[in-house]
Design an enzyme around this catalytic site. Structure first.
Site, PDB file in Angstrom:
ATOM      1  N   ASN A  88       0.859  -1.167   0.013  1.00 48.68           N
ATOM      2  CA  ASN A  88      -0.235   0.012  -0.087  1.00 48.68           C
ATOM      3  C   ASN A  88       0.834   1.255  -0.139  1.00 48.68           C
ATOM      4  O   ASN A  88       1.948   1.188   0.561  1.00 48.68           O
ATOM      5  CB  ASN A  88      -0.769   0.150   1.314  1.00 48.68           C
ATOM      6  CG  ASN A  88      -1.967  -0.681   1.114  1.00 48.68           C
ATOM      7  OD1 ASN A  88      -2.322  -1.464   0.194  1.00 48.68           O
ATOM      8  ND2 ASN A  88      -2.666  -0.971   2.404  1.00 48.68           N
ATOM      9  N   ALA A 135      -0.890   2.266  10.488  1.00 50.25           N
ATOM     10  CA  ALA A 135      -0.303   1.719   9.440  1.00 50.25           C
ATOM     11  C   ALA A 135      -1.209   1.283   8.272  1.00 50.25           C
ATOM     12  O   ALA A 135      -2.350   1.158   8.532  1.00 50.25           O
ATOM     13  CB  ALA A 135       0.110  -0.014   9.905  1.00 50.25           C
ATOM     14  N   ASP A 159      -4.610  -5.338   2.403  1.00 49.08           N
ATOM     15  CA  ASP A 159      -5.869  -6.348   2.731  1.00 49.08           C
ATOM     16  C   ASP A 159      -5.789  -7.629   2.180  1.00 49.08           C
ATOM     17  O   ASP A 159      -6.646  -8.562   2.677  1.00 49.08           O
ATOM     18  CB  ASP A 159      -7.195  -5.609   2.171  1.00 49.08           C
ATOM     19  CG  ASP A 159      -7.495  -4.213   2.927  1.00 49.08           C
ATOM     20  OD1 ASP A 159      -7.492  -4.274   3.966  1.00 49.08           O
ATOM     21  OD2 ASP A 159      -7.630  -3.162   2.068  1.00 49.08           O
ATOM     22  N   ASP A 200      -8.513  -8.377   9.362  1.00 46.29           N
ATOM     23  CA  ASP A 200      -8.525  -7.162   9.746  1.00 46.29           C
ATOM     24  C   ASP A 200      -7.977  -6.956  11.078  1.00 46.29           C
ATOM     25  O   ASP A 200      -8.771  -7.385  12.192  1.00 46.29           O
ATOM     26  CB  ASP A 200      -9.992  -6.613   9.584  1.00 46.29           C
ATOM     27  CG  ASP A 200     -10.085  -5.007   9.904  1.00 46.29           C
ATOM     28  OD1 ASP A 200      -9.371  -4.652  10.592  1.00 46.29           O
ATOM     29  OD2 ASP A 200     -10.814  -4.608   9.066  1.00 46.29           O
ATOM     30  N   LYS A 221     -16.421   2.662   9.355  1.00 41.85           N
ATOM     31  CA  LYS A 221     -15.198   1.982   9.703  1.00 41.85           C
ATOM     32  C   LYS A 221     -15.124   2.073  11.170  1.00 41.85           C
ATOM     33  O   LYS A 221     -14.580   1.176  11.784  1.00 41.85           O
ATOM     34  CB  LYS A 221     -14.143   2.846   9.122  1.00 41.85           C
ATOM     35  CG  LYS A 221     -13.734   2.144   7.799  1.00 41.85           C
ATOM     36  CD  LYS A 221     -12.528   2.527   7.117  1.00 41.85           C
ATOM     37  CE  LYS A 221     -12.624   2.284   5.789  1.00 41.85           C
ATOM     38  NZ  LYS A 221     -11.417   3.176   4.873  1.00 41.85           N
TER      39      LYS A 221
HETATM   40  N1  CTP Z   1      -6.751  -2.067   9.277  1.00 40.43           N
HETATM   41  C1  CTP Z   1      -6.177  -3.113   9.761  1.00 40.43           C
HETATM   42  N2  CTP Z   1      -6.181  -4.247   9.144  1.00 40.43           N
HETATM   43  C2  CTP Z   1      -6.561  -4.385   7.892  1.00 40.43           C
HETATM   44  C3  CTP Z   1      -6.833  -3.249   7.142  1.00 40.43           C
HETATM   45  C4  CTP Z   1      -6.883  -2.014   7.894  1.00 40.43           C
HETATM   46  O1  CTP Z   1      -6.107  -3.128  10.874  1.00 40.43           O
HETATM   47  N3  CTP Z   1      -6.296  -5.782   7.212  1.00 40.43           N
HETATM   48  C5  CTP Z   1      -6.776  -0.631   9.846  1.00 40.43           C
HETATM   49  C6  CTP Z   1      -5.795   0.276   9.530  1.00 40.43           C
HETATM   50  O2  CTP Z   1      -4.537   0.224  10.250  1.00 40.43           O
HETATM   51  C7  CTP Z   1      -6.547   1.544   9.774  1.00 40.43           C
HETATM   52  C8  CTP Z   1      -8.245   1.134   9.833  1.00 40.43           C
HETATM   53  O3  CTP Z   1      -8.207  -0.459   9.720  1.00 40.43           O
HETATM   54  O4  CTP Z   1      -6.468   1.996  11.184  1.00 40.43           O
HETATM   55  C9  CTP Z   1      -8.882   1.475   8.547  1.00 40.43           C
HETATM   56  O5  CTP Z   1      -8.169   1.191   7.175  1.00 40.43           O
HETATM   57  P1  CTP Z   1      -8.505   1.479   5.897  1.00 40.43           P
HETATM   58  O6  CTP Z   1      -7.274   0.968   4.903  1.00 40.43           O
HETATM   59  O7  CTP Z   1      -8.923   2.935   5.698  1.00 40.43           O
HETATM   60  O8  CTP Z   1      -9.697   0.683   5.524  1.00 40.43           O
HETATM   61  P2  CTP Z   1      -9.999  -0.941   5.249  1.00 40.43           P
HETATM   62  O9  CTP Z   1     -10.476  -1.486   6.338  1.00 40.43           O
HETATM   63  O10 CTP Z   1      -8.846  -1.461   4.520  1.00 40.43           O
HETATM   64  O11 CTP Z   1     -11.290  -0.580   4.216  1.00 40.43           O
HETATM   65  P3  CTP Z   1     -11.399  -0.370   2.761  1.00 40.43           P
HETATM   66  O12 CTP Z   1      -9.909  -0.517   2.243  1.00 40.43           O
HETATM   67  O13 CTP Z   1     -12.664  -0.943   2.390  1.00 40.43           O
HETATM   68  O14 CTP Z   1     -11.493   1.188   2.554  1.00 40.43           O
END
Ligand code: CTP
Length: 437
Positions: free
Chosen positions: A237, A302, A306, A333, A364
């Site tokens: 990312n 961080a 995903d 997640d 979220k």
């Molecule tokens: N996060 C996490 N584990 C993942 C993805 C995200 O702990 N596998 C955490 C990130 O560190 C952040 C929050 O969740 O604090 C939101 O991350 P973001 O990338 O904005 O959202 P996503 O959950 O990945 O959702 P989307 O990609 O659908 O926007």
């Protein structure tokens, strides 16, 4: 120590002039602070001239006092020109004492910095001797004291100097910046070089910050994760790690015990912070499992990937073997899992969004079970990814808690930590010695 390799600026920033407006780019956390810099007589005295500049870049007002020995290496005029203030040298010099009263200098200072500090000056400080202007000011000064020794390695290692350093370091309000190792002016190799100037500036920030997070055990995650396809390719990312690193640095300055779990980034390690390096989301998960139970709060800055390749080849795959699609597997997640378990008791998430509006952030926040969520836009050129500035909207379940307008990531970090501090103080105290459930 500080300033490892800096990331290469992207094309948009390559020829951009530095922005010196308040609150922009330069983390101006020393605004309004008066620093008294004492320069003592060692060859590193010439570096103190640049230290004036570094402290001014943090918006501090710097006044300088030189020992008689220092004036043999550098001139008062140099420091007068750099600081824009009269420079104090001798005690009771005709005319000077009325112009620069030594007690007044001591009273005015928010922080006293001695750089370079010679063995002789450290000995005087250690024993409370006051036989010239700088040592008299130091004895009369109640402000925090930052000491940056520089000397020959044998003088540094001498038991007398070591005793003095230990005594001084144990004194409340004293921050010691250890000398660096390397080639010394005397031709010897060893410890004794003046610490890098940014490290001395960081010590000033530590010394002058309010300690409102004293006792907080904070876990911060920062940077991207990398999910290897084979020995040379990976999925990742966009994330420079700067927001998470700023949070770790500022929290440490304010007294928190910080563990920073970092994905691969090109940033200097924040001094005083325990850094745990990880690469993949699953390594990040293992680090969180290890450190979250002992933490009071987590800030999840961080950018976790995903998805990961379903399999990782040990060597380099040939182009032909890659095919035209890559089988993927979902990563857990991590924040949502910790949210379900309620570990640690306070959790702050980030949401990187490319659309305006609060809905995605609020969704979220609920989905990940965190108390606060920092919503930031990542589609605008002057904030977010890879730049020094950010703009954040902080949400809780009720809606907007604070809007932190475009500013350096350190200032944004300070705003997030203000909210964290409030909620932390409201937490019911955990029974002594108990881990959080
Ligand atoms: N996060 C996490 N584990 C993942 C993805 C995200 O702990 N596998 C955490 C990130 O560190 C952040 C929050 O969740 O604090 C939101 O991350 P973001 O990338 O904005 O959202 P996503 O959950 O990945 O959702 P989307 O990609 O659908 O926007």
């Amino acid at each position: 120590l500080l300033h490892a390799r800096r990331p290469t600026p992207g094309p948009r920033r390559a020829y951009q002039a530095p922005d010196r407006r308040p609150g922009r780019r330069v983390p101006n956390v020393l605004t309004g602070k008066r620093i008294l810099l004492v320069v003592t007589g060692g060859i590193a005295a010439y570096k103190a001239a640049e230290l004036v500049r570094v402290l001014q870049r943090h918006n501090a007002t710097v006044r300088v006092a030189l020992t008689a020995a220092a004036t043999r290496f550098v001139t008062p005029l140099t420091f007068e020109a750099l600081s824009g203030q009269p420079v104090a040298t001798e005690l009771f010099a005709p005319g000077e004492e009325s112009q620069i009263n030594h007690i007044q200098l001591a009273r005015e200072a928010d922080c006293l910095v001695v750089a370079p500090a010679t063995a002789n000056f450290l000995a005087k400080l250690s024993w409370g001797l006051a036989d010239d202007l700088p040592s008299t000011v130091a004895l009369a000064c109640r402000a925090p004291l930052v000491l940056a020794p520089a000397m020959n390695v044998a003088m540094l290692e001498h038991p007398a100097t070591q005793d003095n350093l230990r005594r001084l370091a144990a004194r409340p309000g004293v921050v010691l910046v250890s000398p660096a190792a390397g080639e010394l002016a005397c031709g010897e190799i060893g410890a004794g070089r003046l610490a890098p100037l940014e490290e001395i500036a960081e010590a000033v920030l530590v010394a002058t910050s309010p300690k409102d997070l004293d006792g907080l055990r904070l876990l911060v995650t920062a940077g991207p994760t990398e999910e290897p396809v084979d020995a040379v390719r990976y999925l990742s990312n966009r994330s420079s790690g700067r927001m998470g690193y700023a949070l770790a640095r500022v929290a440490h300055r304010r007294g928190a015990q910080v563990v920073l779990v970092s994905g691969p980034v090109l940033l200097p390690r924040p001094p005083g912070v325990t850094v745990v390096d990880v690469r993949t989301a699953r390594e990040l998960q293992a680090a969180l499992d290890q450190h979250a139970p002992a933490a009071d709060a987590l800030i999840m800055a961080a950018a976790v990937a995903d998805l990961r390749p379903a399999t990782t080849a040990p060597g380099k795959l040939r182009k032909a073997a890659l095919g035209d699609s890559l089988p993927l597997a979902p990563n857990p997640d991590l924040l949502a899992e910790l949210g379900e378990r309620g570990v640690p008791p306070l959790r702050i998430g980030f949401a990187a969004e490319t659309e305006p509006g609060l809905e995605a952030g609020l969704a979220k926040l609920a989905a990940k079970g965190c108390q606060l969520l920092a919503l930031n836009r990542v589609d605008l050129p002057d904030r977010g990814f890879g730049v020094d500035d950010n703009e954040v909207i902080l949400l809780d379940r009720q809606g907007v808690v604070a809007r932190l307008p475009l500013a350096s990531k350190e200032r944004i970090a300070a705003g997030i930590l203000d909210q964290l501090a409030r909620r932390w103080r409201e937490l019911p105290a955990a029974p002594a010695g108990a881990d959080h459930e």
